[in-house]
Design a protein around this motif. Structure first.
Motif, PDB file in Angstrom:
ATOM      1  N   SER A  92       0.854  -1.184   0.000  1.00  0.00           N
ATOM      2  CA  SER A  92       0.000   0.000   0.000  1.00  0.00           C
ATOM      3  C   SER A  92       0.889   1.232   0.000  1.00  0.00           C
ATOM      4  CB  SER A  92      -0.905   0.008   1.227  1.00  0.00           C
ATOM      5  OG  SER A  92      -0.137   0.178   2.398  1.00  0.00           O
ATOM      6  N   TRP A  93       0.347   2.292  -0.537  1.00  0.00           N
ATOM      7  CA  TRP A  93       1.099   3.533  -0.597  1.00  0.00           C
ATOM      8  C   TRP A  93       1.053   4.246   0.743  1.00  0.00           C
ATOM      9  CZ3 TRP A  93       4.662   4.299  -3.839  1.00  0.00           C
ATOM     10  CH2 TRP A  93       5.212   5.563  -4.014  1.00  0.00           C
ATOM     11  N   PHE A  94      -0.016   4.048   1.509  1.00  0.00           N
ATOM     12  CA  PHE A  94      -0.216   4.783   2.754  1.00  0.00           C
ATOM     13  C   PHE A  94       0.391   4.090   3.963  1.00  0.00           C
ATOM     14  CE2 PHE A  94      -3.729   2.016   1.968  1.00  0.00           C
ATOM     15  CZ  PHE A  94      -3.921   1.377   3.179  1.00  0.00           C
ATOM     16  N   ASP A  95       0.540   2.747   3.955  1.00  0.00           N
ATOM     17  CA  ASP A  95       1.102   2.011   5.084  1.00  0.00           C
ATOM     18  C   ASP A  95       1.812   0.758   4.567  1.00  0.00           C
ATOM     19  OD1 ASP A  95       1.771   0.937   7.522  1.00  0.00           O
ATOM     20  OD2 ASP A  95      -0.276   0.814   8.283  1.00  0.00           O
ATOM     21  N   PRO A  96       2.951   0.920   3.886  1.00  0.00           N
ATOM     22  CA  PRO A  96       3.608  -0.203   3.211  1.00  0.00           C
ATOM     23  C   PRO A  96       4.099  -1.321   4.130  1.00  0.00           C
ATOM     24  CG  PRO A  96       4.924   1.800   3.045  1.00  0.00           C
ATOM     25  CD  PRO A  96       3.643   2.179   3.693  1.00  0.00           C
ATOM     26  N   LYS A  97       4.260  -1.056   5.414  1.00  0.00           N
ATOM     27  CA  LYS A  97       4.741  -2.109   6.312  1.00  0.00           C
ATOM     28  C   LYS A  97       3.623  -3.024   6.800  1.00  0.00           C
ATOM     29  CE  LYS A  97       8.811   0.306   7.863  1.00  0.00           C
ATOM     30  NZ  LYS A  97       9.559   0.854   8.957  1.00  0.00           N
ATOM     31  N   ARG A  98       2.369  -2.538   6.789  1.00  0.00           N
ATOM     32  CA  ARG A  98       1.290  -3.334   7.359  1.00  0.00           C
ATOM     33  C   ARG A  98       0.219  -3.766   6.364  1.00  0.00           C
ATOM     34  NH1 ARG A  98      -1.044  -0.882  12.670  1.00  0.00           N
ATOM     35  NH2 ARG A  98      -2.481  -0.282  11.058  1.00  0.00           N
ATOM     36  N   VAL A  99      -0.007  -3.006   5.308  1.00  0.00           N
ATOM     37  CA  VAL A  99      -1.115  -3.309   4.400  1.00  0.00           C
ATOM     38  C   VAL A  99      -0.574  -3.553   3.000  1.00  0.00           C
ATOM     39  CG1 VAL A  99      -3.279  -2.463   3.418  1.00  0.00           C
ATOM     40  CG2 VAL A  99      -2.659  -1.857   5.773  1.00  0.00           C
ATOM     41  N   LYS A 100      -1.001  -4.676   2.421  1.00  0.00           N
ATOM     42  CA  LYS A 100      -0.603  -4.967   1.045  1.00  0.00           C
ATOM     43  C   LYS A 100      -1.587  -5.927   0.401  1.00  0.00           C
ATOM     44  CE  LYS A 100       2.974  -7.461   0.105  1.00  0.00           C
ATOM     45  NZ  LYS A 100       4.308  -7.970  -0.061  1.00  0.00           N
ATOM     46  N   VAL A 101      -1.535  -5.954  -0.917  1.00  0.00           N
ATOM     47  CA  VAL A 101      -2.293  -6.907  -1.721  1.00  0.00           C
ATOM     48  C   VAL A 101      -1.309  -8.007  -2.094  1.00  0.00           C
ATOM     49  CG1 VAL A 101      -3.486  -7.275  -3.910  1.00  0.00           C
ATOM     50  CG2 VAL A 101      -3.773  -5.132  -2.697  1.00  0.00           C
ATOM     51  N   ARG A 102      -1.748  -9.240  -2.074  1.00  0.00           N
ATOM     52  CA  ARG A 102      -0.842 -10.324  -2.443  1.00  0.00           C
ATOM     53  C   ARG A 102      -0.477 -10.206  -3.923  1.00  0.00           C
ATOM     54  NH1 ARG A 102      -1.164 -16.816  -1.570  1.00  0.00           N
ATOM     55  NH2 ARG A 102       0.866 -17.182  -2.492  1.00  0.00           N
ATOM     56  N   SER A 103       0.813 -10.252  -4.185  1.00  0.00           N
ATOM     57  CA  SER A 103       1.288 -10.206  -5.570  1.00  0.00           C
ATOM     58  C   SER A 103       1.864 -11.570  -5.936  1.00  0.00           C
ATOM     59  CB  SER A 103       2.343  -9.109  -5.750  1.00  0.00           C
ATOM     60  OG  SER A 103       3.478  -9.380  -4.958  1.00  0.00           O
ATOM     61  N   TYR A 104       1.909 -11.839  -7.226  1.00  0.00           N
ATOM     62  CA  TYR A 104       2.390 -13.121  -7.729  1.00  0.00           C
ATOM     63  C   TYR A 104       3.439 -12.871  -8.806  1.00  0.00           C
ATOM     64  CZ  TYR A 104      -1.839 -14.860  -5.506  1.00  0.00           C
ATOM     65  OH  TYR A 104      -2.820 -15.154  -4.594  1.00  0.00           O
ATOM     66  N   PRO A 105       4.489 -13.687  -8.846  1.00  0.00           N
ATOM     67  CA  PRO A 105       5.478 -13.539  -9.912  1.00  0.00           C
ATOM     68  C   PRO A 105       4.858 -13.859 -11.272  1.00  0.00           C
ATOM     69  CG  PRO A 105       6.250 -15.085  -8.224  1.00  0.00           C
ATOM     70  CD  PRO A 105       4.827 -14.747  -7.913  1.00  0.00           C
ATOM     71  N   VAL A 106       5.265 -13.119 -12.284  1.00  0.00           N
ATOM     72  CA  VAL A 106       4.790 -13.336 -13.649  1.00  0.00           C
ATOM     73  C   VAL A 106       5.999 -13.594 -14.537  1.00  0.00           C
ATOM     74  CG1 VAL A 106       3.630 -12.287 -15.623  1.00  0.00           C
ATOM     75  CG2 VAL A 106       2.801 -11.824 -13.311  1.00  0.00           C
ATOM     76  N   ALA A 107       5.906 -14.587 -15.377  1.00  0.00           N
ATOM     77  CA  ALA A 107       6.963 -14.873 -16.350  1.00  0.00           C
ATOM     78  C   ALA A 107       6.338 -14.888 -17.739  1.00  0.00           C
ATOM     79  CB  ALA A 107       7.616 -16.224 -16.055  1.00  0.00           C
ATOM     80  N   ILE A 108       7.081 -14.402 -18.700  1.00  0.00           N
ATOM     81  CA  ILE A 108       6.652 -14.443 -20.098  1.00  0.00           C
ATOM     82  C   ILE A 108       7.582 -15.417 -20.813  1.00  0.00           C
ATOM     83  CG2 ILE A 108       6.293 -13.104 -22.204  1.00  0.00           C
ATOM     84  CD1 ILE A 108       4.485 -12.309 -19.805  1.00  0.00           C
ATOM     85  N   GLU A 109       7.000 -16.420 -21.442  1.00  0.00           N
ATOM     86  CA  GLU A 109       7.796 -17.411 -22.157  1.00  0.00           C
ATOM     87  C   GLU A 109       7.199 -17.632 -23.539  1.00  0.00           C
ATOM     88  OE1 GLU A 109       8.320 -21.001 -19.927  1.00  0.00           O
ATOM     89  OE2 GLU A 109       8.838 -19.907 -18.100  1.00  0.00           O
ATOM     90  N   SER A 110       8.052 -17.961 -24.468  1.00  0.00           N
ATOM     91  CA  SER A 110       7.576 -18.212 -25.828  1.00  0.00           C
ATOM     92  C   SER A 110       6.845 -19.543 -25.878  1.00  0.00           C
ATOM     93  CB  SER A 110       8.764 -18.240 -26.800  1.00  0.00           C
ATOM     94  OG  SER A 110       9.535 -19.415 -26.590  1.00  0.00           O
ATOM     95  N   GLY A 111       5.941 -19.657 -26.840  1.00  0.00           N
ATOM     96  CA  GLY A 111       5.214 -20.902 -27.026  1.00  0.00           C
ATOM     97  C   GLY A 111       6.145 -22.065 -27.296  1.00  0.00           C
TER      98      GLY A 111
END
Length: 137
Positions: A92-111
């Motif tokens: 979060s922008w207002f309280d980065p130590k306590r509030v956050k949204v879960r993020s996930y790693p993203v990878a881009i790979e060729s077919g």
């Protein structure tokens, strides 16, 4: 950590997003400035869908009347109450130590790379003798 192939890069237009149901969770993938970011599609405040969030810029001011925009489109503003989150890490922008949204790693790979996959089928040599198929094991 399990890998899930969810879309082609062209399925999510620049500046857009798309929600995917993965292991019982809705995960929203954003396409911003040529990069892809994945977050849980739920604001931690009261559960607003972040797919409806505004993608905004960081605005700073070194002095009155002077404004600088940076990281255009990389911050999310919750559609219900305006809470802001960093798309790169979910903080979060207002309280980065306590509030956050879960993020996930993203990878881009060729077919072509995905086609190889982690699994290889076991094969056996085959030959034909007098109209009989024989498999050698």
């Amino acid at each position: 950590m399990a890998r899930h192939i969810v879309a082609r890069t062209s399925d999510i237009p620049p500046g857009g997003n798309k929600v995917f149901g993965i292991e019982g969770r809705d995960i929203v993938v954003f396409h911003v400035n040529g990069e892809f970011f994945a977050l849980l599609n739920r604001c931690p405040h009261e559960g607003a869908p972040l797919e409806k969030a505004a993608c905004v810029a960081r605005l700073t001011s070194p002095e009155p009347g002077v404004y600088h925009r940076s990281r255009v489109g990389e911050l999310l503003r919750c559609p219900w109450h305006g809470w802001e989150f960093d798309m790169r890490n979910g903080q979060s922008w207002f309280d980065p130590k306590r509030v956050k949204v879960r993020s996930y790693p993203v990878a881009i790979e060729s077919g072509e790379e995905l086609q190889k996959g982690p699994y290889v089928a076991e094969t056996f040599p085959v030959r034909v003798e007098d109209s009989y198929v024989i498999i050698e094991t």
